[in-house]
Design an enzyme around this catalytic site. Structure first.
Site, mmCIF file in Angstrom:
data_model
loop_
_atom_site.group_PDB
_atom_site.id
_atom_site.type_symbol
_atom_site.label_atom_id
_atom_site.label_comp_id
_atom_site.label_asym_id
_atom_site.label_seq_id
_atom_site.Cartn_x
_atom_site.Cartn_y
_atom_site.Cartn_z
ATOM 1 N N THR A 47 0.795 -1.287 -0.039
ATOM 2 C CA THR A 47 -0.090 -0.080 0.078
ATOM 3 C C THR A 47 0.988 1.186 -0.169
ATOM 4 O OG1 THR A 47 -1.601 -1.181 1.087
ATOM 5 C CG2 THR A 47 -1.957 1.240 1.144
ATOM 6 N N TYR A 135 3.592 -12.650 5.134
ATOM 7 C CA TYR A 135 2.677 -11.989 4.412
ATOM 8 C C TYR A 135 2.446 -12.651 3.081
ATOM 9 C CZ TYR A 135 0.277 -8.165 1.719
ATOM 10 O OH TYR A 135 -0.474 -7.359 0.898
ATOM 11 N N LYS A 163 0.285 -12.231 8.210
ATOM 12 C CA LYS A 163 -0.978 -11.430 7.370
ATOM 13 C C LYS A 163 -1.365 -12.404 6.273
ATOM 14 C CE LYS A 163 -1.835 -7.340 4.684
ATOM 15 N NZ LYS A 163 -1.085 -6.423 3.873
ATOM 16 N N VAL A 204 -4.558 -6.218 9.189
ATOM 17 C CA VAL A 204 -3.927 -5.331 8.458
ATOM 18 C C VAL A 204 -4.525 -4.693 7.402
ATOM 19 C CG1 VAL A 204 -1.593 -4.854 7.436
ATOM 20 C CG2 VAL A 204 -1.847 -6.843 9.123
#
Length: 291
Positions: A47, A135, A163, A204
């Site tokens: 992001t 992740y 995540k 998250v």
């Protein structure tokens, strides 16, 4: 290390020349902590447009975020890449910068096997004393971590969380067999409440840039046993969860949320190519979405 329940994957503010805007970055950190109630921030994650940030920019962001947050929330550095040696280098630099943990994305494009994934994460984890969050985001990396490989990695002492952006089924498999102290965060805003229901730690989030307060109340309501209240808050948040990624068609993150922040009075600039800013149809959708 407890990273809390609401972690925001923070955008990277740019100025008109698409250089990092440090004043805007400071304002954004304050806003996410004070108004949106973030327990932790991921700096230089997807992001945050990590693919187009230089190493020097990333390290400067780590240092700035640690200094500016000043202990008000945890700072997690996005140091993963598809090159193990490069990930080790960034992770060591992040540790020197004083971050609280690192987020390591599954290596993309080169499509490693599950054994290759295990050795990649093992090598990076063993290079640092920092807590490591895995992740798994197959929609961006093609290759994904299996539940079995995640659980194998969870045996490494400083691999403390994942995540997870795969299925709720995979989340459940991981949570069911995870060792004590290893936690799972949803990486999909729309699965926050279902993830909590199967034993997840939290989220998250991208949407927490604009509705973090409501998301925090939803999480706290569920944890306190007020399930109906949590379900109502989820229903209120759900259009934003979906709309920030489909406005009114799929638009890559963080294009929509950067525009959404401008509607909240926080100018965070544009996006670096190959991303492009929201067009008028997309912008009109986001304006309507946020009321």
């Amino acid at each position: 290390m407890n990273f809390g329940q609401l972690i925001t994957a923070m955008v990277t503010p740019f100025d008109e020349n698409l250089s990092i805007d440090w004043d805007a970055t400071g304002r954004l950190i304050d806003y996410l902590i004070e108004e949106q109630q973030s327990d932790a921030l991921v700096v230089s994650g997807t992001t945050g447009e990590s693919p187009t940030l230089t190493d020097d920019e990333k390290i400067a962001l780590f240092r700035f975020a640690v200094k500016h947050a000043a202990g008000r929330c945890k700072i997690i550095a996005g140091t993963g890449s598809n090159d193990t040696a490069h990930s080790v280098h960034l992770t060591k630099a992040a540790e020197e910068a004083g971050v609280d943990g690192v987020l390591l994305v599954v290596p993309y494009y080169n499509k490693p096997s599950q054994e290759g994934l295990y050795r990649h994460f093992q090598t990076v984890a063993e290079s640092t004393s920092l807590p490591v969050i895995l992740y798994n985001v197959p929609s961006r990396t093609v290759t994904g971590l299996s539940a079995a490989t995640t659980l194998r990695l969870a045996q490494i002492p400083n691999v403390v969380a994942t995540k997870e952006c795969a299925s709720l089924e995979q989340m459940t498999e991981i949570i069911k067999d995870a060792p004590d102290g290893f936690v799972l965060y949803s990486g999909d805003d729309a699965l926050t409440l279902p993830c909590l229901a199967v034993g997840g730690q939290g989220i998250v989030s991208v949407a927490s840039h604009v509705i973090g307060g409501r998301m925090k109340r939803m999480i706290e309501s569920f944890k306190a046993g007020r399930v109906s209240e949590a379900a109502q808050l989820n229903a209120e948040c759900f259009p934003v969860f979906k709309g920030l990624f489909n406005c009114p068609h799929p638009v890559p993150n963080p294009v929509p949320v950067k525009y959404a922040l401008s509607l909240r009075g926080l100018s965070v600039g544009g996006v670096r190519l190959p991303l492009v800013e929201a067009d008028e149809q997309e912008a009109a959708f986001i304006r309507k979405l946020l009321g």
